[in-house]
Design a protein around this motif. Structure first.
Motif, PDB file in Angstrom:
ATOM      1  N   ARG A  72       0.820  -1.219   0.000  1.00 59.20           N
ATOM      2  CA  ARG A  72       0.000   0.000   0.000  1.00 59.20           C
ATOM      3  C   ARG A  72       0.850   1.262   0.000  1.00 59.20           C
ATOM      4  NH1 ARG A  72      -5.255  -1.425   3.417  1.00 59.20           N
ATOM      5  NH2 ARG A  72      -5.818   0.586   2.583  1.00 59.20           N
ATOM      6  N   VAL A  73       1.787   1.291  -0.946  1.00 61.19           N
ATOM      7  CA  VAL A  73       2.625   2.469  -1.133  1.00 61.19           C
ATOM      8  C   VAL A  73       2.228   3.120  -2.454  1.00 61.19           C
ATOM      9  CG1 VAL A  73       4.524   1.569   0.260  1.00 61.19           C
ATOM     10  CG2 VAL A  73       4.498   1.129  -2.200  1.00 61.19           C
ATOM     11  N   ASN A  74       2.768   4.290  -2.724  1.00 57.87           N
ATOM     12  CA  ASN A  74       2.388   5.053  -3.905  1.00 57.87           C
ATOM     13  C   ASN A  74       2.733   4.281  -5.174  1.00 57.87           C
ATOM     14  OD1 ASN A  74       2.971   7.199  -6.107  1.00 57.87           O
ATOM     15  ND2 ASN A  74       1.663   8.211  -4.596  1.00 57.87           N
ATOM     16  N   LEU A  75       1.708   3.869  -5.893  1.00 60.00           N
ATOM     17  CA  LEU A  75       1.884   3.040  -7.079  1.00 60.00           C
ATOM     18  C   LEU A  75       2.611   3.766  -8.212  1.00 60.00           C
ATOM     19  CD1 LEU A  75       1.223   0.300  -8.442  1.00 60.00           C
ATOM     20  CD2 LEU A  75      -0.861   1.358  -9.245  1.00 60.00           C
ATOM     21  N   PRO A  76       2.218   4.993  -8.570  1.00 63.92           N
ATOM     22  CA  PRO A  76       2.925   5.645  -9.678  1.00 63.92           C
ATOM     23  C   PRO A  76       4.410   5.861  -9.395  1.00 63.92           C
ATOM     24  CG  PRO A  76       0.887   6.809  -9.212  1.00 63.92           C
ATOM     25  CD  PRO A  76       1.074   5.794  -8.128  1.00 63.92           C
ATOM     26  N   LEU A  77       4.762   6.171  -8.158  1.00 62.62           N
ATOM     27  CA  LEU A  77       6.170   6.384  -7.833  1.00 62.62           C
ATOM     28  C   LEU A  77       6.955   5.080  -7.904  1.00 62.62           C
ATOM     29  CD1 LEU A  77       8.396   8.294  -7.005  1.00 62.62           C
ATOM     30  CD2 LEU A  77       7.719   7.971  -4.635  1.00 62.62           C
ATOM     31  N   SER A  78       6.372   3.992  -7.457  1.00 63.44           N
ATOM     32  CA  SER A  78       7.088   2.709  -7.526  1.00 63.44           C
ATOM     33  C   SER A  78       7.299   2.286  -8.973  1.00 63.44           C
ATOM     34  CB  SER A  78       6.358   1.620  -6.740  1.00 63.44           C
ATOM     35  OG  SER A  78       5.126   1.323  -7.324  1.00 63.44           O
ATOM     36  N   VAL A  79       6.308   2.533  -9.823  1.00 64.91           N
ATOM     37  CA  VAL A  79       6.436   2.186 -11.236  1.00 64.91           C
ATOM     38  C   VAL A  79       7.435   3.122 -11.920  1.00 64.91           C
ATOM     39  CG1 VAL A  79       5.173   2.141 -13.425  1.00 64.91           C
ATOM     40  CG2 VAL A  79       4.161   1.114 -11.396  1.00 64.91           C
ATOM     41  N   ALA A  80       7.402   4.400 -11.584  1.00 67.92           N
ATOM     42  CA  ALA A  80       8.309   5.372 -12.209  1.00 67.92           C
ATOM     43  C   ALA A  80       9.759   5.154 -11.782  1.00 67.92           C
ATOM     44  CB  ALA A  80       7.863   6.787 -11.865  1.00 67.92           C
ATOM     45  N   ALA A  81       9.998   4.740 -10.557  1.00 69.32           N
ATOM     46  CA  ALA A  81      11.368   4.554 -10.070  1.00 69.32           C
ATOM     47  C   ALA A  81      12.098   3.434 -10.801  1.00 69.32           C
ATOM     48  CB  ALA A  81      11.363   4.288  -8.567  1.00 69.32           C
ATOM     49  N   VAL A  82      11.348   2.515 -11.372  1.00 71.99           N
ATOM     50  CA  VAL A  82      11.949   1.423 -12.133  1.00 71.99           C
ATOM     51  C   VAL A  82      12.727   1.973 -13.332  1.00 71.99           C
ATOM     52  CG1 VAL A  82      11.354  -0.520 -13.646  1.00 71.99           C
ATOM     53  CG2 VAL A  82      10.301  -0.315 -11.406  1.00 71.99           C
ATOM     54  N   TRP A  83      12.299   3.110 -13.835  1.00 75.72           N
ATOM     55  CA  TRP A  83      12.916   3.673 -15.038  1.00 75.72           C
ATOM     56  C   TRP A  83      14.283   4.288 -14.791  1.00 75.72           C
ATOM     57  CZ3 TRP A  83      12.057   2.759 -19.933  1.00 75.72           C
ATOM     58  CH2 TRP A  83      10.880   2.098 -20.240  1.00 75.72           C
ATOM     59  N   ILE A  84      14.826   4.104 -13.588  1.00 77.85           N
ATOM     60  CA  ILE A  84      16.227   4.488 -13.354  1.00 77.85           C
ATOM     61  C   ILE A  84      17.092   3.671 -14.309  1.00 77.85           C
ATOM     62  CG2 ILE A  84      18.090   4.330 -11.655  1.00 77.85           C
ATOM     63  CD1 ILE A  84      16.302   6.033 -10.086  1.00 77.85           C
ATOM     64  N   THR A  85      16.696   2.416 -14.513  1.00 76.86           N
ATOM     65  CA  THR A  85      17.366   1.626 -15.545  1.00 76.86           C
ATOM     66  C   THR A  85      16.516   1.732 -16.798  1.00 76.86           C
ATOM     67  OG1 THR A  85      16.235  -0.355 -14.721  1.00 76.86           O
ATOM     68  CG2 THR A  85      18.515  -0.039 -14.046  1.00 76.86           C
ATOM     69  N   ASN A  86      17.056   2.403 -17.767  1.00 73.55           N
ATOM     70  CA  ASN A  86      16.383   2.590 -19.045  1.00 73.55           C
ATOM     71  C   ASN A  86      17.377   2.221 -20.139  1.00 73.55           C
ATOM     72  OD1 ASN A  86      17.959   5.026 -19.751  1.00 73.55           O
ATOM     73  ND2 ASN A  86      16.865   5.920 -18.022  1.00 73.55           N
ATOM     74  N   PRO A  87      16.992   2.232 -21.383  1.00 72.87           N
ATOM     75  CA  PRO A  87      17.935   1.811 -22.433  1.00 72.87           C
ATOM     76  C   PRO A  87      19.267   2.574 -22.426  1.00 72.87           C
ATOM     77  CG  PRO A  87      15.732   1.900 -23.327  1.00 72.87           C
ATOM     78  CD  PRO A  87      15.647   2.447 -21.924  1.00 72.87           C
ATOM     79  N   LEU A  88      19.270   3.782 -21.918  1.00 70.69           N
ATOM     80  CA  LEU A  88      20.508   4.564 -21.869  1.00 70.69           C
ATOM     81  C   LEU A  88      21.394   4.169 -20.685  1.00 70.69           C
ATOM     82  CD1 LEU A  88      21.226   6.768 -23.886  1.00 70.69           C
ATOM     83  CD2 LEU A  88      20.539   8.446 -22.195  1.00 70.69           C
ATOM     84  N   THR A  89      20.776   3.865 -19.547  1.00 74.41           N
ATOM     85  CA  THR A  89      21.551   3.581 -18.334  1.00 74.41           C
ATOM     86  C   THR A  89      21.798   2.090 -18.101  1.00 74.41           C
ATOM     87  OG1 THR A  89      19.557   3.512 -16.953  1.00 74.41           O
ATOM     88  CG2 THR A  89      20.675   5.648 -17.187  1.00 74.41           C
ATOM     89  N   MET A  90      21.081   1.224 -18.788  1.00 77.11           N
ATOM     90  CA  MET A  90      21.242  -0.224 -18.557  1.00 77.11           C
ATOM     91  C   MET A  90      22.669  -0.734 -18.791  1.00 77.11           C
ATOM     92  SD  MET A  90      17.938  -2.200 -19.920  1.00 77.11           S
ATOM     93  CE  MET A  90      16.346  -1.966 -19.201  1.00 77.11           C
ATOM     94  N   PRO A  91      23.317  -0.407 -19.894  1.00 69.42           N
ATOM     95  CA  PRO A  91      24.660  -0.980 -20.096  1.00 69.42           C
ATOM     96  C   PRO A  91      25.639  -0.675 -18.955  1.00 69.42           C
ATOM     97  CG  PRO A  91      23.841  -0.070 -22.151  1.00 69.42           C
ATOM     98  CD  PRO A  91      22.863   0.338 -21.083  1.00 69.42           C
ATOM     99  N   PRO A  92      25.805   0.591 -18.539  1.00 74.00           N
ATOM    100  CA  PRO A  92      26.767   0.801 -17.442  1.00 74.00           C
ATOM    101  C   PRO A  92      26.308   0.213 -16.111  1.00 74.00           C
ATOM    102  CG  PRO A  92      25.732   2.891 -18.048  1.00 74.00           C
ATOM    103  CD  PRO A  92      25.291   1.863 -19.043  1.00 74.00           C
TER     104      PRO A  92
END
Length: 175
Positions: A72-92
């Motif tokens: 029961r935590v903020n759903l949009p923030l938990s989903v958005a925080a996943v995008w710390i790893t995105n196609p640009l940041t995944m390799p490093p």
């Protein structure tokens, strides 16, 4: 301050509710606690999002949403925080996780060249896979904890600063 900052970048809850990949949660998405933004829900959501951000699997957002609902935590923030790893940041990030896993396991780091093929993937699971998975697991736990306690500290500091500012303004207005 953190509440206003976070709210500015969060997606609209109606858009999240209608997201095709989250339809499987059905009426569970109508719990109002999933949409409130306070210190408790923000730090928990951020930790959940960071935890799943380091998982090298598809549909990380679905996993983050699946864990945000029972906690029961903020759903949009938990989903958005996943995008710390995105196609640009995944390799490093994933290469760093592999290096960390190799160091922890004490294995020799293997030079490899990425290829988008099933053959390369099946061969890599046995050679670099264990170090990569261990590194990702360590990063998931460590960064989730840093995110949880870091956001809590930022939130508390911001509230304390606002109270001091308000008290100072009262003293100035009194004089």
């Amino acid at each position: 301050m953190p509440k206003k900052f976070i709210r500015r970048y969060l997606p609209d809850h109606n858009k999240v509710k209608t997201n095709k990949s989250l339809k499987m949660f059905g009426s569970l998405l109508h719990d109002p606690n999933l949409w409130h933004l306070n210190r408790r829900s923000a730090k928990g959501a951020f930790a959940i999002g960071l935890f799943f951000a380091f998982w090298p699997v598809p549909f990380q957002m679905v996993f983050a949403a699946a864990l945000a609902i029972p906690f029961r935590v903020n759903l949009p923030l938990s989903v958005a925080a996943v995008w710390i790893t995105n196609p640009l940041t995944m390799p490093p990030i994933y290469y760093s996780a592999y290096l960390l896993g190799s160091t922890v396991l004490g294995t020799e780091m293997t030079d490899f060249k990425f290829q988008l093929s099933w053959t390369w993937l099946s061969e890599s699971i046995t050679t670099i896979g264990p170090a990569f998975v261990v590194g990702c697991a360590i990063c998931s736990v460590v960064f989730a904890a840093i995110g949880y306690f870091g956001l809590d500290w930022v939130w508390k500091s911001s509230v304390a600063r606002a109270w001091r500012k308000r008290a100072h303004a009262k003293r100035v207005n009194k004089d």
